[in-house]
Design a protein around this motif. Structure first.
Motif, PDB file in Angstrom:
ATOM      1  N   TRP A 239      -5.087  -2.160  -9.240  1.00 55.40           N
ATOM      2  CA  TRP A 239      -4.586  -3.322  -8.259  1.00 55.40           C
ATOM      3  C   TRP A 239      -4.763  -3.085  -6.929  1.00 55.40           C
ATOM      4  CZ3 TRP A 239      -0.680  -1.422 -11.975  1.00 55.40           C
ATOM      5  CH2 TRP A 239      -0.212  -0.296 -11.608  1.00 55.40           C
TER       6      TRP A 239
ATOM      7  N   ARG B   6       3.803   2.864  -2.872  1.00 56.21           N
ATOM      8  CA  ARG B   6       3.832   1.590  -3.317  1.00 56.21           C
ATOM      9  C   ARG B   6       3.255   1.531  -4.730  1.00 56.21           C
ATOM     10  NH1 ARG B   6       5.394  -2.874  -0.991  1.00 56.21           N
ATOM     11  NH2 ARG B   6       5.917  -2.992   1.071  1.00 56.21           N
TER      12      ARG B   6
ATOM     13  N   GLY C 204       5.313  -6.752  -1.529  1.00 54.18           N
ATOM     14  CA  GLY C 204       6.744  -6.826  -1.278  1.00 54.18           C
ATOM     15  C   GLY C 204       7.272  -7.938  -1.936  1.00 54.18           C
TER      16      GLY C 204
ATOM     17  N   PHE D 163       3.386  -6.791  -9.298  1.00 51.36           N
ATOM     18  CA  PHE D 163       4.236  -6.515 -10.788  1.00 51.36           C
ATOM     19  C   PHE D 163       3.797  -7.566 -11.720  1.00 51.36           C
ATOM     20  CE2 PHE D 163       8.232  -6.863 -13.094  1.00 51.36           C
ATOM     21  CZ  PHE D 163       8.125  -5.716 -13.831  1.00 51.36           C
TER      22      PHE D 163
ATOM     23  N   ARG E 175       8.103   1.008 -12.252  1.00 50.73           N
ATOM     24  CA  ARG E 175       8.631  -0.183 -12.475  1.00 50.73           C
ATOM     25  C   ARG E 175       8.043  -0.749 -13.761  1.00 50.73           C
ATOM     26  NH1 ARG E 175       7.610  -3.113  -7.539  1.00 50.73           N
ATOM     27  NH2 ARG E 175       8.871  -1.510  -6.496  1.00 50.73           N
TER      28      ARG E 175
ATOM     29  N   LEU F  47      -3.997  -5.846  -3.472  1.00 49.99           N
ATOM     30  CA  LEU F  47      -3.836  -7.152  -2.832  1.00 49.99           C
ATOM     31  C   LEU F  47      -3.927  -6.966  -1.243  1.00 49.99           C
ATOM     32  CD1 LEU F  47      -0.395  -8.287  -4.605  1.00 49.99           C
ATOM     33  CD2 LEU F  47      -2.594  -8.608  -5.328  1.00 49.99           C
TER      34      LEU F  47
HETATM   35  C1  COA Z   1      -0.054  -1.158  -4.586  1.00 50.04           C
HETATM   36  C2  COA Z   1       0.233  -2.432  -4.390  1.00 50.04           C
HETATM   37  C3  COA Z   1      -0.716  -3.547  -5.087  1.00 50.04           C
HETATM   38  C4  COA Z   1       1.763  -2.430  -4.381  1.00 50.04           C
HETATM   39  O1  COA Z   1       2.005  -4.047  -3.988  1.00 50.04           O
HETATM   40  P1  COA Z   1       3.748  -4.154  -4.001  1.00 50.04           P
HETATM   41  O2  COA Z   1       3.774  -5.593  -3.374  1.00 50.04           O
HETATM   42  O3  COA Z   1       4.486  -3.207  -3.404  1.00 50.04           O
HETATM   43  O4  COA Z   1       4.161  -4.163  -5.704  1.00 50.04           O
HETATM   44  P2  COA Z   1       5.087  -5.143  -6.212  1.00 50.04           P
HETATM   45  O5  COA Z   1       4.570  -6.421  -6.859  1.00 50.04           O
HETATM   46  O6  COA Z   1       5.848  -4.368  -7.513  1.00 50.04           O
HETATM   47  O7  COA Z   1       6.138  -5.528  -5.527  1.00 50.04           O
HETATM   48  C5  COA Z   1       7.371  -4.749  -5.124  1.00 50.04           C
HETATM   49  C6  COA Z   1       8.174  -5.106  -3.966  1.00 50.04           C
HETATM   50  O8  COA Z   1       8.428  -6.701  -4.021  1.00 50.04           O
HETATM   51  C7  COA Z   1       9.913  -6.816  -4.148  1.00 50.04           C
HETATM   52  N1  COA Z   1      10.235  -7.843  -5.135  1.00 50.04           N
HETATM   53  C8  COA Z   1      10.548  -9.269  -4.771  1.00 50.04           C
HETATM   54  N2  COA Z   1      10.705  -9.811  -5.876  1.00 50.04           N
HETATM   55  C9  COA Z   1      10.257  -9.152  -6.967  1.00 50.04           C
HETATM   56  C10 COA Z   1      10.234  -9.511  -8.241  1.00 50.04           C
HETATM   57  N3  COA Z   1      10.617 -10.544  -8.769  1.00 50.04           N
HETATM   58  N4  COA Z   1       9.897  -8.271  -8.920  1.00 50.04           N
HETATM   59  C11 COA Z   1       9.358  -7.268  -8.631  1.00 50.04           C
HETATM   60  N5  COA Z   1       9.673  -6.658  -7.395  1.00 50.04           N
HETATM   61  C12 COA Z   1       9.903  -7.843  -6.505  1.00 50.04           C
HETATM   62  C13 COA Z   1      10.403  -5.511  -4.720  1.00 50.04           C
HETATM   63  O9  COA Z   1      11.705  -5.150  -4.250  1.00 50.04           O
HETATM   64  C14 COA Z   1       9.440  -4.400  -3.900  1.00 50.04           C
HETATM   65  O10 COA Z   1      10.046  -4.528  -2.627  1.00 50.04           O
HETATM   66  P3  COA Z   1       9.717  -3.106  -1.406  1.00 50.04           P
HETATM   67  O11 COA Z   1       8.159  -3.056  -1.422  1.00 50.04           O
HETATM   68  O12 COA Z   1      10.546  -3.411  -0.302  1.00 50.04           O
HETATM   69  O13 COA Z   1      10.327  -2.084  -2.346  1.00 50.04           O
HETATM   70  C15 COA Z   1       0.042  -2.960  -2.903  1.00 50.04           C
HETATM   71  O14 COA Z   1       0.699  -2.123  -1.897  1.00 50.04           O
HETATM   72  C16 COA Z   1      -1.661  -2.727  -2.680  1.00 50.04           C
HETATM   73  O15 COA Z   1      -2.324  -3.566  -2.738  1.00 50.04           O
HETATM   74  N6  COA Z   1      -1.931  -1.524  -1.921  1.00 50.04           N
HETATM   75  C17 COA Z   1      -3.267  -1.107  -1.464  1.00 50.04           C
HETATM   76  C18 COA Z   1      -4.139  -0.997  -2.607  1.00 50.04           C
HETATM   77  C19 COA Z   1      -3.838   0.368  -3.376  1.00 50.04           C
HETATM   78  O16 COA Z   1      -3.519   1.109  -2.882  1.00 50.04           O
HETATM   79  N7  COA Z   1      -4.088   0.218  -4.642  1.00 50.04           N
HETATM   80  C20 COA Z   1      -3.708   1.447  -5.466  1.00 50.04           C
HETATM   81  C21 COA Z   1      -4.884   2.410  -5.705  1.00 50.04           C
HETATM   82  S1  COA Z   1      -4.626   3.488  -6.869  1.00 50.04           S
END
Ligand code: COA
Length: 179
Positions: free
Chosen positions: A91, A133, A99, A104, A140, A93
């Motif tokens: 993934w 993250r 956030g 997810f 999750r 984004l």
């Molecule tokens: C890794 C990545 C995709 C995670 O994105 P993310 O938005 O943190 O992930 P999620 O979709 O699970 O969202 C979780 C956050 O949304 C919030 N949230 C809000 N509504 C939500 C819902 N309905 N369901 C789940 N989470 C929700 C959660 O509380 C959490 O908040 P927090 O970050 O403050 O703890 C992103 O950080 C990214 O693109 N990183 C760069 C690329 C990367 O490193 N990729 C991985 C390489 S291996």
């Protein structure tokens, strides 16, 4: 108010600009060797797009409220890794879409495709230990850490801080229990 659901779809040429912009962002690429140049993004874009067209599964665009939010998908690594040949979920984004649970929900759709449509016995996920993250997202989604699975990624030079990776696994809930 009901929030939009992320949509997984195939690639179109108009996705290239936001894709390249995402890959050029140092915050997004913090856990990779470096951000991608426009030329590197073009090579990656063509490969991702053609693989998805050919196999009908792979890495999809995540569209959110009509906007290109990033990508999520399934990939068989070109590298021989200790757990090969397993399919990995990945993934990425744009940071403005972090956030909100978008990754997810997009990942849940991807897992459903991998387990229900493709019948994969297991999907793995891996990243560098400081990528909290990504690790939080794996947990999750119900992935569990394979403590014996840590490995050094062959694409990262020896001694580089991004070389060490942690491995997470999720079994297909419909697969028969081994043994
Ligand atoms: C890794 C990545 C995709 C995670 O994105 P993310 O938005 O943190 O992930 P999620 O979709 O699970 O969202 C979780 C956050 O949304 C919030 N949230 C809000 N509504 C939500 C819902 N309905 N369901 C789940 N989470 C929700 C959660 O509380 C959490 O908040 P927090 O970050 O403050 O703890 C992103 O950080 C990214 O693109 N990183 C760069 C690329 C990367 O490193 N990729 C991985 C390489 S291996």
């Amino acid at each position: 108010m009901t929030l939009p659901t992320p949509v997984l779809r195939h690639w179109k040429e108009a996705d290239f600009a936001p894709f390249a912009q995402m890959n050029a962002d140092p915050a997004v690429m913090r856990h990779f060797l470096s951000p991608l140049s426009r030329e590197e993004s073009r090579i990656s874009f063509e490969k991702i797009r053609s693989t998805l067209e050919e196999k009908q599964w792979g890495i999809w665009v995540v569209e959110y409220a009509g906007e290109f939010a990033g990508m999520v998908g399934l990939n068989v690594s070109q590298w021989t890794l200790p757990f090969s040949p397993r399919t990995e979920i990945l993934w990425r984004l744009h940071s403005k879409f972090w956030g909100k649970g978008i990754a997810f929900q997009a990942a849940q759709q991807t897992l459903q495709h991998g387990f229900q449509k493709l019948g994969l016995p297991e999907i793995v996920a891996f990243t560098t230990p400081p990528n909290f993250r990504s690790i939080r997202l794996m947990e999750r989604l119900g992935f569990t850490r394979d403590a014996h699975g840590d490995f050094d990624h062959p694409a990262v030079p020896a001694g580089h801080p991004l070389r060490q990776h942690v491995l997470y696994r999720k079994r297909n809930p419909s697969a028969p229990v081994a043994g």
